[in-house]
Design a protein around this motif. Structure first.
Motif, short mmCIF file in Angstrom:
data_model
loop_
_atom_site.label_atom_id
_atom_site.label_comp_id
_atom_site.label_asym_id
_atom_site.label_seq_id
_atom_site.Cartn_x
_atom_site.Cartn_y
_atom_site.Cartn_z
N GLU A 28 -17.02 16.40 -34.33
CA GLU A 28 -18.36 15.82 -34.43
C GLU A 28 -18.91 15.48 -33.05
N VAL A 29 -18.07 14.93 -32.18
CA VAL A 29 -18.51 14.58 -30.83
C VAL A 29 -18.91 15.83 -30.05
N VAL A 30 -18.09 16.86 -30.12
CA VAL A 30 -18.39 18.10 -29.39
C VAL A 30 -19.68 18.74 -29.92
N ALA A 31 -19.94 18.58 -31.23
CA ALA A 31 -21.16 19.12 -31.81
C ALA A 31 -22.39 18.32 -31.43
N GLU A 32 -22.24 16.99 -31.30
CA GLU A 32 -23.40 16.12 -31.09
C GLU A 32 -23.70 15.82 -29.63
N LEU A 33 -22.66 15.70 -28.80
CA LEU A 33 -22.85 15.20 -27.44
C LEU A 33 -22.53 16.27 -26.40
N GLU A 34 -23.30 16.25 -25.34
CA GLU A 34 -23.29 17.37 -24.39
C GLU A 34 -22.03 17.46 -23.54
N ARG A 35 -21.55 16.33 -23.03
CA ARG A 35 -20.45 16.39 -22.06
C ARG A 35 -19.43 15.29 -22.32
N PRO A 36 -18.46 15.53 -23.19
CA PRO A 36 -17.43 14.53 -23.45
C PRO A 36 -16.26 14.62 -22.47
N VAL A 37 -15.44 13.56 -22.44
CA VAL A 37 -14.22 13.54 -21.64
C VAL A 37 -13.20 12.71 -22.41
N LEU A 38 -11.93 13.02 -22.25
CA LEU A 38 -10.87 12.28 -22.93
C LEU A 38 -10.14 11.42 -21.91
N LEU A 39 -10.05 10.12 -22.17
CA LEU A 39 -9.34 9.20 -21.27
C LEU A 39 -7.85 9.32 -21.55
N PHE A 40 -7.11 9.81 -20.56
CA PHE A 40 -5.70 10.12 -20.76
C PHE A 40 -4.85 9.44 -19.70
N SER A 41 -3.96 8.55 -20.16
CA SER A 41 -3.11 7.79 -19.23
C SER A 41 -1.66 8.25 -19.23
N VAL A 66 -9.84 15.86 -19.05
CA VAL A 66 -9.23 14.56 -19.28
C VAL A 66 -9.35 13.74 -18.00
N LEU A 67 -9.53 12.43 -18.18
CA LEU A 67 -9.76 11.52 -17.05
C LEU A 67 -8.77 10.38 -17.10
N HIS A 68 -8.14 10.11 -15.96
CA HIS A 68 -7.26 8.94 -15.86
C HIS A 68 -7.79 8.00 -14.79
N VAL A 69 -7.99 6.75 -15.16
CA VAL A 69 -8.34 5.72 -14.18
C VAL A 69 -7.02 5.18 -13.64
N ASP A 70 -6.66 5.61 -12.47
CA ASP A 70 -5.36 5.30 -11.86
C ASP A 70 -5.47 4.01 -11.06
N THR A 71 -4.77 2.98 -11.52
CA THR A 71 -4.84 1.68 -10.84
C THR A 71 -3.99 1.62 -9.58
N GLY A 72 -3.10 2.60 -9.39
CA GLY A 72 -2.18 2.55 -8.27
C GLY A 72 -0.95 1.72 -8.56
N LEU A 73 -0.87 1.19 -9.79
CA LEU A 73 0.26 0.35 -10.18
C LEU A 73 1.00 0.93 -11.39
N ASN A 74 0.80 2.22 -11.62
CA ASN A 74 1.39 2.86 -12.79
C ASN A 74 2.87 3.14 -12.63
N PHE A 75 3.57 3.23 -13.76
CA PHE A 75 4.96 3.65 -13.73
C PHE A 75 5.02 5.11 -13.28
N PRO A 76 5.89 5.44 -12.31
CA PRO A 76 5.98 6.83 -11.82
C PRO A 76 6.31 7.82 -12.94
N GLU A 77 7.14 7.39 -13.90
CA GLU A 77 7.51 8.29 -15.01
C GLU A 77 6.28 8.71 -15.83
N VAL A 78 5.35 7.79 -15.98
CA VAL A 78 4.16 8.06 -16.78
C VAL A 78 3.21 9.01 -16.03
#
Length: 306
Positions: A28-41, A66-78
C-alpha cells in the motif's frame, strides 16, 4: 489442509494473518507514496520487517533503500550484521551518522550519555536530504505506552513532528497516505505484532539474527538491577565490580544504555519459551534511556523520533 467434512480450510494461523497484514501495508505504501525508505538497525524487529518487505515484492528486489541512524554507540556485532544483510539482499544502505552531526554542530552531546534524543534531528535531516515521503519503522504497540497510541500510518508535519491528537482514522485497514509538500508518513507494519510473535516468526522462517540475542557469557556490571556489558562505552565506576554472567539481549540499542538479561536461552526455541513466560516488556527490562520519565518516549516522538 481440509476440514473434517472434506472441504478446504483457508483459515490462516495468527502469524500468517500478521504476515499478510504487514505485506499489505508495504504494498500500500509503495502504491500510494512516491519515495519510501525502511529504517534498518540490525535489531530483531527491523530484521523481521526486512524479511516481510522481501516477501512483499518477491521475485523483484525491494524497491526502496534502507536507512540506519548510526549513533556511534552501537554494538559491533549488530553493525556487522546490518552490513551483511543489506549486501545479501542487494539493497542500498544509507547511514545517517550522529557523530558526524555532532562534529558539524547540528546536534550537541547530552550530559547523560544518551544519544536517543539527538538522533531525531539526524533522522529528519536524512529524510529531507533524500526527499523520503514515507519511512517504515519497526515499532510495535506492545513495547511502550506512547507507541500504543500510534496508528499504522503516522502522519508527520513539515517539521517531522507527531501530534497524537491529530491522527487519521484507519477503519477497515484503509490507510490515508495523502500528504503535502514537506510532510511525510511514518509507517509501522509491525504495529499489531508482539515480542512473542516476532520470535515465533524468526523461528518459523529460520531467520538469521545477531549473536547478541542468544545466551552467552559476558562481563557485566549491575547498575540499579540492570546488567550492562563492560565494553568500550561502559567502564567500571569507582566502587563497582564486574562479574561474568550468562546473559542475552532482548533488544539491541546503544551499547552504553542497553542492558542484558540473565538467560540460558541459547536457541530460538528457548527464546520463544522464555518470552512466553515473561511479563515485562523488553524496553522496560533493558532500556536505561527509557527510564528518564514516564513520558520520555512520547516526548521524543513528538519531536520526530520514530
Amino acid at each position: 489442509m481440509t476440514t473434517p467434512k472434506g472441504n478446504p480450510d483457508y483459515r490462516l494461523t495468527q502469524l500468517k494473518t500478521l504476515e499478510a497484514e504487514s505485506i499489505h501495508i508495504f504494498r500500500e505504501v509503495v502504491a500510494e507514496l512516491e519515495r519510501p525508505v525502511l529504517l534498518f538497525s540490525g535489531g530483531k524487529d527491523s530484521i523481521v520487517m526486512l524479511r516481510l518487505a522481501e516477501k512483499a515484492f518477491w521475485p523483484a528486489r525491494i524497491p526502496f533503500p534502507v536507512l540506519h541512524v548510526d549513533t556511534g554507540l552501537n554494538f559491533p556485532e549488530v553493525l556487522a550484521f546490518r552490513d551483511k544483510r543489506a549486501a545479501e539482499l542487494g539493497v542500498q544502505l544509507l547511514v545517517a551518522s550522529v557523530p558526524d552531526a555532532i562534529e558539524r554542530g547540528l546536534v550537541r552531546e547530552e550530559p547523560n550519555g544518551s544519544r536517543n534524543r539527538i538522533q531525531t534531528p539526524v533522522l529528519l535531516e536524512a529524510i529531507e536530504k533524500h526527499g523520503f515521503t514515507a519511512a517504515f519503522g519497526g515499532a510495535r504497540r506492545d513495547e511502550e505506552k506512547a507507541r500504543a497510541k500510534e496508528r499504522v500510518f503516522s502522519f508527520r508535519d513539515e517539521f517531522g513532528q507527531w501530534d497524537p491528537k491529530n491522527q487519521r482514522p484507519e477503519l477497515w485497514s484503509l490507510y490515508n497516505g495523502r500528504i503535502h509538500m514537506g510532510e511525510s508518513i511514518r509507517v509501522f507494519p509491525l504495529s499489531n505484532w508482539t515480542e512473542l510473535d516476532i520470535w515465533n516468526y524468526i523461528l518459523e522462517e529460520s531467520i538469521e539474527i545477531p549473536s547478541l540475542y542468544l545466551a552467552h557469557q559476558r562481563e557485566v556490571v549491575d547498575r540499579q538491577g540492570m546488567l550492562y556489558a563492560v565494553n568500550e562505552f561502559i567502564a567500571l565506576r569507582e566502587g563497582e565490580t564486574s562479574t561474568v554472567e550468562t546473559v542475552r539481549y532482548r533488544t539491541v540499542g546503544d551499547a552504553n544504555l542497553t542492558a542484558a538479561v540473565r538467560s540460558e536461552a541459547d536457541t530460538l526455541e528457548k527464546i520463544v519459551a522464555e518470552v512466553a513466560a515473561t511479563r515485562l516488556t523488553e524496553r522496560g527490562a533493558t532500556r536505561g534511556d527509557d527510564k528518564v520519565s514516564e513520558a520520555a518516549m512520547e516526548d521524543r516522538k513528538r519531536e520526530g523520533y520514530f
